[in-house]
Each structure stands twice: as structure tokens, then as C-alpha cells.
Write an enzyme that holds these catalytic residues in place. Structure first.
Site, PDB file in Angstrom:
ATOM      1  N   PHE A 199       2.992  -3.145  -4.228  1.00 28.55           N
ATOM      2  CA  PHE A 199       1.479  -2.517  -4.241  1.00 28.55           C
ATOM      3  C   PHE A 199       1.540  -1.751  -2.815  1.00 28.55           C
ATOM      4  CE2 PHE A 199      -2.877  -2.647  -2.408  1.00 28.55           C
ATOM      5  CZ  PHE A 199      -3.626  -2.356  -3.577  1.00 28.55           C
ATOM      6  N   ASP A 228       7.070   0.103   3.754  1.00 24.91           N
ATOM      7  CA  ASP A 228       5.461  -0.031   3.727  1.00 24.91           C
ATOM      8  C   ASP A 228       5.245  -1.399   4.643  1.00 24.91           C
ATOM      9  OD1 ASP A 228       3.055  -0.885   3.300  1.00 24.91           O
ATOM     10  OD2 ASP A 228       2.641  -0.199   1.170  1.00 24.91           O
ATOM     11  N   LYS A 263      -3.791  -2.483   8.388  1.00 24.30           N
ATOM     12  CA  LYS A 263      -4.239  -3.684   8.494  1.00 24.30           C
ATOM     13  C   LYS A 263      -4.501  -4.290   9.714  1.00 24.30           C
ATOM     14  CE  LYS A 263      -3.372  -5.114   3.887  1.00 24.30           C
ATOM     15  NZ  LYS A 263      -5.082  -5.451   3.152  1.00 24.30           N
TER      16      LYS A 263
END
Length: 419
Positions: free
Chosen positions: A160, A245, A272
């Protein structure tokens, strides 16, 4: 609203009404005014302090999801709120025709903690998917030659990377991609953690390989340090760029600033937890050769590198270092995994630091989320059998123990409701 807003003549009547409305009323107004891409909100939250939040009806919850690995320092951390307020009062926003001390300082700090070699640089965005869009654009420049073009990107099964079109093209789940086809990029997905599959897939036709060191949305699937080191060796040999990532895993979440086991990629993306709740993303580009791929005018953003967002990032890193949170995360995460492994109905536990998941004996994870919420715990189901936990890094074992104590009964109730 503040007194300044009232003094300025802003009508706060409706906001005051909302602040005192019930969850039912607020839910109805939400449904009539916001696009329903997130479905129905589970609760209307109005306040947070430390690792707890409260809803509009006054109910308290232990936040074991942390805004999905975002609220690094919990809610209302005094230094973070002070730094954000001070920076906003000093300089809130400038265009990227200019820079600011906080932008420079955060870029330098990220290069320091990532052990970036000389010539490395940072690009600031506003979110993880934007950071991955920037990385994807950069890797497109590794295009090869007309005689030997590099037209392929390798990603991992169950990956993702975001929901904007470029990042979505790297995301594995078909139900996310299909409604928006055709998508950019010639992407090939290979089994995660399979070194032989990686060796077979990466050749001179590949421009880049995108890897999450821990696949969070896939249920916290940890890739081994050996696999990450092999990825570095394989991509370097083929001339492909390696992108890590670390949007979900970065900024201390796993007990190290980054989950990439000391392996230096060509590009790393963050978001985040970097801002502790304030929106910010970053792309770190390692080495002078790689920073040359993007030149003035090739990419941009209005809000990226915002002074307030960068001040938030600096505050988060400062607290992690000053309060030795990396050691705390390692110890607390190990304790949590050990406790989860002994709970009836839990058949597997995996993770690192305070990014963890546990698998259930049956397909009742969504029912467990509901039962836990009713009991005052915020958790997340990544699929029918898997629960993800990503609490603030400041969570204590005493707080986690309240969840562990309640979990057997919650699992039993969820299993029964799902029958």
C-alpha cells in the site's frame, strides 16, 4: 474559537452549538455535509490528552491506533503544541519562492538521523501519498536509453503506497485500483520477502523497486533485514532505484528512527508520525547522483515545507531523542507482543516496536473492533482476522495492560457475535 476570533467579528454561534451537540446530531450533520469516502465515522471525537481521547458524549477511549501511526507523542503534547503555536505566531506560511529556518533545520536533521551520505537532499510534501508521488516522478527519470528503456516498476504483493493516481498504481489491492483504471506506470507485483522472485524480476528494464520494510496495511508483515540488504544489492547491480516507503514505519515507530535495518536506499518516503499529528510528508533522496534526477520546475507543492509543519517535525524528533523513546518503544513493544501471544483466541503475533498485529482464530476482527470501541479501546482491523495496533510512542505498559486484561472477554464476545 479564540477570543481573538470573537473580537474580530466571527460568528461562533454555530461552532458553539456543535461543541455541545450529541454524537447523534453531529453524525447527522457529518452525513449531510461531508463526502462519504470514509463511510460512517465510528465516533465523533472532541478532545485528547496523552494516549486517551473523548467523544462528544463524554466517553473516554485508550487510543491504540494513534491516528494510524500518526500521533507519535500522543494528544496535546505540551512541547509540540507550544512549538506549533509559537511558529504560527511568528511565521505561518511562505511560498516556495522562499525558505525558512525551520525548513532548513528539519531537512538537516532528517539527513543526520538517516545517515545520509554527502550530497543527499530532502523534499517536503504534505502526506505519505504525496511523498510517494514525488518518489515515483523521480524514478521515472531513471528511464534508460531509447535502445534500452527502463519502463517497469517493481512493487510487492499486498503493498500500500497511497491513493493518488501515481501512488495508487503501486498499491496492490485490486479493489482500490480497478475503479480508476487505466493507471500510470507499468507495475509488476512480486511476492513480498521472496529474494529469488526479486532477483528474477529486476533487470535493466526496471527503473525502480518500491518496498515497505513492514507492510502495515497488509497486517504488519515484517520483511527481514536480509531481504532488504538483498534488495539493495540487486537494484544497484541492475541500475534500478531502490525506494523504501517508511510512511508508516518511520520516526521511531519500530524502535529505530527507520525500519530499514541500516540499509541506505536511493529514496525514502516519510509522513504520518513525522509531524506528530500535523500534516507533513518528506522524500529523502540519498547521494548526489540521485538528487540530480529532479531539477528546478520538475516538481512542486504549495504547502510542502511549511514553517509550522517543519517546526512540528523538529519538535517530534527532539522529544524522541530527549525522552529516549526509541528504547521505550523497543521495550514496550516486546512486552506487548509477549502479552498478546498468551491471550486465548490469538493465533499469531507479529510486528516491531509499537507497530504490531495479532491474528484471530476466526474471521471476526471487525466485530472485535466494535466490541473494543464500546469498551473504551480504539483498534483497527486490516482484514477479517487481523487487528493492528499502533499507539502513541509514549504509551505505557500500565495502559496497555488494561487492554490485555479486557481482550479475552472482548474476543469471546466478538467471536460469538460473528457466528
Amino acid at each position: 474559537m479564540s477570543e481573538h476570533a470573537t473580537d474580530a467579528g466571527i460568528d461562533t454561534t454555530d461552532l458553539t452549538e456543535l461543541a455541545h451537540a450529541s454524537s447523534t446530531v453531529l453524525g447527522q450533520r457529518y452525513a449531510s455535509s461531508l463526502l462519504g469516502v470514509f463511510g460512517t465515522p465510528q465516533r465523533v471525537l472532541v478532545r485528547g490528552a496523552g494516549c486517551h481521547v473523548w467523544d462528544a458524549d463524554g466517553n473516554q477511549y485508550l487510543d491504540l491506533l494513534g491516528g494510524i501511526a500518526v500521533n507519535t507523542l500522543g494528544h496535546g503534547h505540551p512541547l509540540l503544541t507550544s512549538v506549533i503555536s509559537s511558529q504560527l505566531a511568528t511565521l505561518g506560511h511562505v511560498s516556495n519562492f522562499f525558505t525558512s529556518p525551520t525548513q532548513i533545520a528539519l531537512a538537516e536533521k532528517l539527513l543526520e538521523i538517516s545517515n545520509a551520505p554527502a550530497g543527499s537532499k530532502v523534499f517536503f510534501a504534505n502526506s505519505g501519498t504525496e511523498a510517494n508521488e514525488a518518489a515515483l516522478k523521480l524514478t521515472r527519470r531513471n528511464a534508460g536509453t531509447p535502445q534500452a528503456p527502463r519502463t517497469k516498476v517493481i512493487a510487492l504483493e499486498h503493498a500500500f503506497h497511497g491513493r493518488t493516481l501515481g501512488a495508487l498504481s503501486l498499491t496492490y489491492k485490486e479493489k482500490y485500483r480497478a475503479p480508476f483504471a487505466p493507471l500510470p506506470e507499468n507495475v509488476q507485483w512480486i511476492p513480498a520477502g521472496d529474494e529469488q522472485a526479486l532477483r528474477a524480476a529486476v533487470d535493466e528494464s526496471v527503473s525502480a523497486v518500491f518496498i515497505e520494510p513492514i507492510q502495515g496495511e497488509a497486517g504488519v508483515r515484517v520483511l527481514s533485514a536480509d531481504y532488504l540488504r538483498a534488495a539493495r544489492e540487486i537494484t544497484a547491480k541492475a541500475g534500478a532505484l531502490l525506494v523504501f516507503d517508511e510512511v508508516q514505519t518511520g520516526m521511531g515507530r519500530t524502535g529505530s528512527f527507520f525500519a530499514s535495518a541500516g540499509v541506505i536506499p536511493d529514496v525514502m518516503t516519510l509522513a504520518k508520525g513525522l509531524g506528530g499529528g500535523f500534516p507533513i510528508g518528506a522524500m529523502i533522496v540519498f547521494g548526489e547522483a540521485n538528487t540530480a534526477w529532479l531539477t528546478p520546475g520538475d516538481h512542486g507543492t504549495t504547502f510542502g515545507g511549511n514553517p509550522v509543519a517543519c517546526a512540528a517535525g523538529l519538535a517530534v524528533i527532539h522529544v524522541i531523542e530527549k525522552e529516549q523513546l526509541l528504547t521505550h518503544v523497543q521495550d514496550t513493544g516486546a512486552w506487548l507482543r509477549g502479552q498478546l501471544a498468551g491471550v486465548p483466541g490469538v493465533v499469531a503475533v507479529r510486528g516491531a516496536g509499537l507497530l504490531n498485529a495479532f491474528e484471530l482464530s476466526g474471521p471476526f476482527a471487525p466485530a472485535l473492533v466494535t466490541a473494543a470501541l464500546d469498551a473504551g479501546f480504539i483498534i483497527n482491523a486490516t482484514d477479517e482476522r487481523t487487528i493492528r495496533l499502533a499507539p502513541p510512542l509514549v504509551v505505557t505498559t500500565d495502559q496497555l495492560a488494561t487492554f490485555i486484561a479486557a481482550l479475552p472477554e472482548l474476543i469471546s464476545a466478538a467471536a460469538n457475535s460473528a457466528e
